[in-house]
Design an enzyme around this catalytic site. Sequence first.
Site, PDB file in Angstrom:
ATOM      1  N   LYS A 115      60.103  87.185  48.799  1.00  0.00           N
ATOM      2  CA  LYS A 115      61.431  86.579  48.879  1.00  0.00           C
ATOM      3  C   LYS A 115      62.135  86.578  47.529  1.00  0.00           C
ATOM      4  CE  LYS A 115      59.632  82.959  51.166  1.00  0.00           C
ATOM      5  NZ  LYS A 115      59.548  81.699  51.834  1.00  0.00           N
ATOM      6  N   MET A 172      54.540  76.311  41.298  1.00  0.00           N
ATOM      7  CA  MET A 172      55.834  76.920  40.941  1.00  0.00           C
ATOM      8  C   MET A 172      56.445  76.253  39.723  1.00  0.00           C
ATOM      9  SD  MET A 172      57.305  77.097  44.822  1.00  0.00           S
ATOM     10  CE  MET A 172      56.533  75.583  45.381  1.00  0.00           C
ATOM     11  N   ASP A 178      53.220  87.938  52.237  1.00  0.00           N
ATOM     12  CA  ASP A 178      53.991  87.434  51.100  1.00  0.00           C
ATOM     13  C   ASP A 178      53.615  88.126  49.805  1.00  0.00           C
ATOM     14  OD1 ASP A 178      55.479  85.675  52.429  1.00  0.00           O
ATOM     15  OD2 ASP A 178      54.365  83.893  51.853  1.00  0.00           O
TER      16      ASP A 178
HETATM   17  N1  SAH Z   1      50.877  78.034  49.978  1.00  0.00           N
HETATM   18  C1  SAH Z   1      50.459  78.301  48.619  1.00  0.00           C
HETATM   19  C2  SAH Z   1      51.511  77.939  47.620  1.00  0.00           C
HETATM   20  C3  SAH Z   1      52.779  78.709  47.731  1.00  0.00           C
HETATM   21  S1  SAH Z   1      53.939  78.279  46.502  1.00  0.00           S
HETATM   22  C4  SAH Z   1      49.145  77.579  48.335  1.00  0.00           C
HETATM   23  O1  SAH Z   1      48.707  76.758  49.147  1.00  0.00           O
HETATM   24  O2  SAH Z   1      48.534  77.860  47.310  1.00  0.00           O
HETATM   25  C5  SAH Z   1      53.639  79.506  45.300  1.00  0.00           C
HETATM   26  C6  SAH Z   1      52.989  78.904  44.071  1.00  0.00           C
HETATM   27  O3  SAH Z   1      51.593  78.721  44.279  1.00  0.00           O
HETATM   28  C7  SAH Z   1      53.077  79.767  42.863  1.00  0.00           C
HETATM   29  O4  SAH Z   1      54.323  79.682  42.226  1.00  0.00           O
HETATM   30  C8  SAH Z   1      51.984  79.174  42.011  1.00  0.00           C
HETATM   31  O5  SAH Z   1      52.398  77.964  41.442  1.00  0.00           O
HETATM   32  C9  SAH Z   1      50.943  78.826  43.046  1.00  0.00           C
HETATM   33  N2  SAH Z   1      49.895  79.854  43.151  1.00  0.00           N
HETATM   34  C10 SAH Z   1      49.561  80.550  44.245  1.00  0.00           C
HETATM   35  N3  SAH Z   1      48.508  81.352  43.993  1.00  0.00           N
HETATM   36  C11 SAH Z   1      48.171  81.157  42.705  1.00  0.00           C
HETATM   37  C12 SAH Z   1      47.159  81.663  41.847  1.00  0.00           C
HETATM   38  N4  SAH Z   1      46.266  82.568  42.267  1.00  0.00           N
HETATM   39  N5  SAH Z   1      47.107  81.217  40.567  1.00  0.00           N
HETATM   40  C13 SAH Z   1      47.981  80.314  40.131  1.00  0.00           C
HETATM   41  N6  SAH Z   1      48.951  79.797  40.900  1.00  0.00           N
HETATM   42  C14 SAH Z   1      49.053  80.197  42.162  1.00  0.00           C
END
Ligand code: SAH
Length: 464
Positions: free
Chosen positions: A275, A388, A253
């Site tokens: 995506k 998000m 991803d």
């Molecule tokens: N499965 C992932 C989330 C996917 S949705 C998890 O468990 O973390 C994608 C969202 O995750 C992004 O839009 C953001 O809000 C958050 N995100 C993922 N990595 C991040 C990071 N390093 N710093 C801040 N937000 C993050």
Amino acid sequence: MELLPIFLNIRDRKCVIVGGGSVALRKANLLSRAQASVHVIATSISEELEVLCRASNGAAMRQPFTPAHLEGAALVIAATDDGAINLAVSAAAKSLNIPVNVVDKAELCSFMMPAIVDKAPVLVAISSSGTAPALTSKLKEMIEIMIPGSIDKLANLLGSYRARVKDTIANLDQRRQFWQDLLESEVPELIYAGNEDAAIETIEQRLRDRLQAAGAGGKMGEVYLVGAGPGDPDLLTLRALRLMSKADVVLYDRLVSDEIMQKLRPDADKIYMGKEQTKQGVEQETINELLVRLAREGKRVLRLKGGDPFIFGRGGEELETLAQAGVPFQVVPGITAASGCAAYAGIPLTHRDHAQSVRFLTGHLREGTLDLEWEHLVREKQTLVFYMGLSGLQTICEQLIAHGMAADTPIAVIQQGTTRRQRVISDQLGSMPVLAKKTGIKAPTIIIIGSVVSAQEKLSWFGS
Ligand code: SAH
């Protein structure tokens, strides 16, 4: 990369050392271990060094160095304490295109000698490109501890099976899989425990199984749904790392960081699954189908996701398709962005004085609005974490205030949490939308709301 690491075959080749003291002796020993013919040039040469030269089919020449000594040499090492001689050796070798190393004079070298861990036939060479020799020795120590003492026996045993395995399994990918499975089996432990017969029996059995499976028509692959954590590669689990080094194909991803991608098997096929927000549905279907197809081709497929695959990761949907198609799978949890970002920003998500529960929510706008049960979100002693949520930040703040949350409730927005690029801005609910715009903070961000955010003042540690 400053230098290209290679392992040079110098068996029976003339290798020249200029210098006759103890450093020269150490280098001569090393060259003779690699079966070179060692030629030493120096006005004074110790007896021991001379014996070594003769034993290696070389020569000890008690003469001042001249460029003619380098004729036909595969490499040359200057190990004198005379700067002028070292310089002359380096210049002569370079003009003849002979690789040259001048001990402790990086600027005169065309190649560097690595620190080595020698468990022949296994060799580990370590270099800091001349920047930090102390670090190189430390790494050598760490690697020495990590490598089992009888790795040489294991390497020799595997070597003795190479030709047979190649004859039995013609397909390159399947052969690689056979070797990797073998290394994860009990075979290495049996060897380390001195039980070579049992190890051989296991290998033979596995080869027989292979032949049978081939007769039964191909092998089904497997899918690993793996959470890669929020960005810092040190937050990968051991199991994630193991599967990352094993997979044949990787579907990854947008959120998986470059540092993490570098830990994949270098020759694995990597397919980007980033995506477009607008076409998520269509693409998700394509991903599901691709996973099934690749597994049916017998591949070990790594589906690598940011954070945890079961938290806003659509991991559940992907697995449903696999289960339906009868594809075997494993799921590896990852550190989700909420806990990774909170920890690196110094915000405890629960705290006895501030919050007894925490809610993970999506702040993703659908057609410009956010359909959440706002009245349930406004609670005492509860932390809210929005994934998000950056584009919906203003709506989130306004709605929470409209439903009774105090406008001075602490809020933090964390961009690229846990990575070197992490940014944290904290403020109050009422003023955050304006501040966020002003600071130009960008996705991916996690938004944390609740009085726990105030702890950050005392607990912040990362990057500060
Ligand atoms: N499965 C992932 C989330 C996917 S949705 C998890 O468990 O973390 C994608 C969202 O995750 C992004 O839009 C953001 O809000 C958050 N995100 C993922 N990595 C991040 C990071 N390093 N710093 C801040 N937000 C993050």
